[in-house]
Design a protein around this motif. Structure first.
Motif, PDB file in Angstrom:
ATOM      1  N   LEU A 144       0.821  -1.207   0.000  1.00 19.68           N
ATOM      2  CA  LEU A 144       0.000   0.000   0.000  1.00 19.68           C
ATOM      3  C   LEU A 144       0.859   1.264   0.000  1.00 19.68           C
ATOM      4  O   LEU A 144       2.036   1.240   0.355  1.00 19.68           O
ATOM      5  CB  LEU A 144      -0.917   0.006   1.218  1.00 19.68           C
ATOM      6  CG  LEU A 144      -1.893  -1.170   1.354  1.00 19.68           C
ATOM      7  CD1 LEU A 144      -2.657  -1.067   2.669  1.00 19.68           C
ATOM      8  CD2 LEU A 144      -2.851  -1.218   0.181  1.00 19.68           C
ATOM      9  N   GLY A 145       0.229   2.360  -0.375  1.00 21.06           N
ATOM     10  CA  GLY A 145       0.875   3.656  -0.262  1.00 21.06           C
ATOM     11  C   GLY A 145       1.477   4.147  -1.562  1.00 21.06           C
ATOM     12  O   GLY A 145       1.587   3.432  -2.557  1.00 21.06           O
ATOM     13  N   SER A 146       1.885   5.387  -1.538  1.00 15.47           N
ATOM     14  CA  SER A 146       2.459   6.052  -2.702  1.00 15.47           C
ATOM     15  C   SER A 146       3.848   5.511  -3.005  1.00 15.47           C
ATOM     16  O   SER A 146       4.620   5.194  -2.088  1.00 15.47           O
ATOM     17  CB  SER A 146       2.535   7.562  -2.430  1.00 15.47           C
ATOM     18  OG  SER A 146       3.373   8.197  -3.362  1.00 15.47           O
ATOM     19  N   PRO A 147       4.219   5.441  -4.298  1.00 16.68           N
ATOM     20  CA  PRO A 147       5.585   5.034  -4.631  1.00 16.68           C
ATOM     21  C   PRO A 147       6.624   6.052  -4.192  1.00 16.68           C
ATOM     22  O   PRO A 147       7.826   5.767  -4.214  1.00 16.68           O
ATOM     23  CB  PRO A 147       5.542   4.909  -6.163  1.00 16.68           C
ATOM     24  CG  PRO A 147       4.392   5.747  -6.591  1.00 16.68           C
ATOM     25  CD  PRO A 147       3.387   5.644  -5.489  1.00 16.68           C
ATOM     26  N   PHE A 148       6.184   7.244  -3.769  1.00 16.99           N
ATOM     27  CA  PHE A 148       7.122   8.258  -3.282  1.00 16.99           C
ATOM     28  C   PHE A 148       7.450   8.050  -1.803  1.00 16.99           C
ATOM     29  O   PHE A 148       8.305   8.739  -1.260  1.00 16.99           O
ATOM     30  CB  PHE A 148       6.543   9.658  -3.507  1.00 16.99           C
ATOM     31  CG  PHE A 148       6.233   9.938  -4.946  1.00 16.99           C
ATOM     32  CD1 PHE A 148       7.243  10.076  -5.882  1.00 16.99           C
ATOM     33  CD2 PHE A 148       4.919  10.020  -5.380  1.00 16.99           C
ATOM     34  CE1 PHE A 148       6.959  10.312  -7.212  1.00 16.99           C
ATOM     35  CE2 PHE A 148       4.621  10.264  -6.706  1.00 16.99           C
ATOM     36  CZ  PHE A 148       5.644  10.405  -7.639  1.00 16.99           C
ATOM     37  N   GLN A 149       6.753   7.123  -1.165  1.00 19.31           N
ATOM     38  CA  GLN A 149       7.063   6.795   0.222  1.00 19.31           C
ATOM     39  C   GLN A 149       8.130   5.704   0.268  1.00 19.31           C
ATOM     40  O   GLN A 149       8.260   4.900  -0.653  1.00 19.31           O
ATOM     41  CB  GLN A 149       5.817   6.277   0.945  1.00 19.31           C
ATOM     42  CG  GLN A 149       4.727   7.314   1.145  1.00 19.31           C
ATOM     43  CD  GLN A 149       3.504   6.678   1.809  1.00 19.31           C
ATOM     44  OE1 GLN A 149       2.970   5.697   1.314  1.00 19.31           O
ATOM     45  NE2 GLN A 149       3.071   7.247   2.923  1.00 19.31           N
ATOM     46  N   ALA A 150       8.876   5.670   1.348  1.00 19.62           N
ATOM     47  CA  ALA A 150       9.804   4.561   1.566  1.00 19.62           C
ATOM     48  C   ALA A 150       8.992   3.285   1.765  1.00 19.62           C
ATOM     49  O   ALA A 150       7.877   3.325   2.290  1.00 19.62           O
ATOM     50  CB  ALA A 150      10.671   4.845   2.789  1.00 19.62           C
ATOM     51  N   PRO A 151       9.544   2.126   1.348  1.00 21.87           N
ATOM     52  CA  PRO A 151       8.763   0.876   1.431  1.00 21.87           C
ATOM     53  C   PRO A 151       8.186   0.594   2.812  1.00 21.87           C
ATOM     54  O   PRO A 151       7.021   0.196   2.922  1.00 21.87           O
ATOM     55  CB  PRO A 151       9.798  -0.184   1.033  1.00 21.87           C
ATOM     56  CG  PRO A 151      10.767   0.535   0.165  1.00 21.87           C
ATOM     57  CD  PRO A 151      10.860   1.920   0.727  1.00 21.87           C
TER      58      PRO A 151
END
Length: 413
Positions: A144-151
């Protein structure tokens, strides 16, 4: 506490012919007699007259996401409090029970706190068998989450004791640790995503995910706990990798062809199609708050699952029943039976959602059929399921729900 349920037409969940004017006795939490006589029932038993209704085993939904009971975009953008997310989950649990589903298999989204809360009777809900955090690879389905966030920031959406999110695990050692953490969270089986998914951002449906060797580690850990691995899979290559690794169940199954079904049969692998979510997303996509690019992925999944069901039936596989509903509107679990009755027969659809699901979940000694010694989970509906299976899609047509010998819903007139 004892009940004597009389007057209904009984469909036992095993595929036998309906029995008119049945009498079923329940004492404490167990079915004690089918075709009961007064001698089978304590003198102080409560008589439940079900004349004109059809009595069935409590239904089982083998693919649910109770922890994803809120509007998805609001969760991903941190617009909801923990209290609101908890309220959404508790409401969905109550709706599920009222719709006649006395047991579910949660394929990712809740942890031990929900299991304990329902198990203690603190909130009404079905019996739950859960996978806790599904195992996902970095950038795969369930990350989940934006690809701009850290994994690792995807875990910000998790609320310990309430919800669980995809556990990113790349490589054999991370898979092993993640599997063990799932069991610590209360998992009774493991779930892995071995292909891309419909509700995904960074992958495609024809992608394969996890290597055979990584999947084998999850199978090894499940075997050590005397349980199994099921996999999210939307193409035949991912399914084949999983079968080679030793999994025992496939969710969705779009892309399964004759050869893949034969492999599954040889490995004793079951299929749980999820027709309901595809139709619900098609009918009301905006309501779910999902990114617009996901709409295109829904197209074709229904046809793919119908084809998979046909190949699975020809190969003799166990074909279960799961709705895969997500979001705040999960009141159409019975739609899965209505849709499956069009592909199989109405009786086969009922059996898939009762005794077959119980076999897939390895709990057939407890639930899934109306037999002496099974848990007293029963429902009564005000229609003939063999001629009007589409009415399973209307929870109000479920007039009586008994869970563990206790009446938890009764809207008989």
């Amino acid at each position: 506490m004892s009940l004597l349920l009389t007057g209904a037409t009984l469909i036992d969940g095993l595929g036998g012919d309906p029995v008119a004017n049945a009498a079923v006795a329940v004492t404490d939490d167990r079915i004690t007699a089918v075709d009961a006589s007064p001698a089978d029932t304590p003198a102080d038993a409560d008589l439940v007259d079900l004349s004109g209704l059809t009595l069935l085993p409590g239904l089982i939904d083998a693919h649910v996401h109770m922890g994803h009971a809120s509007e998805m975009q609001a969760v991903l953008t941190h617009q909801l409090s923990v209290a609101e997310r908890a309220a959404d989950i508790f409401r969905t649990l109550r709706q599920t029970l009222d719709a006649g589903f006395t047991a579910v298999r949660d394929c990712g989204g809740i942890d031990h706190g929900i299991l304990r809360t329902v198990g203690k009777g603190m909130v009404p809900g079905p019996r739950i068998w859960a996978s806790a955090s599904p195992l996902v690879q970095c950038g795969g389905h369930g990350h989940l989450g934006s690809p701009f966030q850290a994994p690792d920031e995807s875990f910000a959406f998790r609320v310990r004791g309430l919800t669980a999110v995809g556990r990113i695990s790349d490589g054999r050692d991370e898979v092993r640790k993640a599997a063990r953490e799932c069991f610590r969270q209360g998992a009774t089986f493991l779930k892995m995503a071995v292909t891309g998914g419909v509700v995904s951002i960074a992958d495609n449906l024809d992608d394969t995910q996890f290597s055979i060797e990584e999947i084998e580690v999850a199978v090894e850990e499940a075997n050590a706990r005397h349980t199994y691995v099921t996999v999210h899979a939307h193409n035949k290559y991912g399914v084949r990798n999983a079968v080679k690794a030793g999994v025992k169940c496939v969710e969705h199954g779009t892309g399964i062809d004759e050869e893949t079904a034969a492999m599954m049969a040889a490995g004793g692998v079951a299929l749980v199609p999820t027709l309901a979510i595809a139709q619900v997303l098609t009918e009301d996509f905006e309501h779910h708050g999902l990114p617009p690019q996901i709409r295109e992925r829904v197209c074709g999944t229904t046809e793919g699952m119908i084809s998979a069901i046909e190949h699975a039936k020809a190969a003799g596989l166990l074909i279960g029943s799961g709705s895969d509903l997500i979001g705040p509107k999960q009141d159409r679990r019975g739609l899965e039976l209505a849709l499956k009755a069009k592909v199989l027969s109405p009786m086969e659809a009922i059996v898939s959602a009762t005794s077959v699901n119980a076999r897939i979940m390895r709990v057939a000694d407890k639930i899934g059929s109306v037999e002496r010694g099974k848990l007293g989970d029963l429902i009564a509906v005000d229609f003939d399921p063999l001629t009007q299976p589409e009415l399973f899609d209307d929870p109000e047509r479920v007039r009586l729900v008994v869970k563990g010998g206790k009446v938890v819903k009764d809207t008989r007139k």
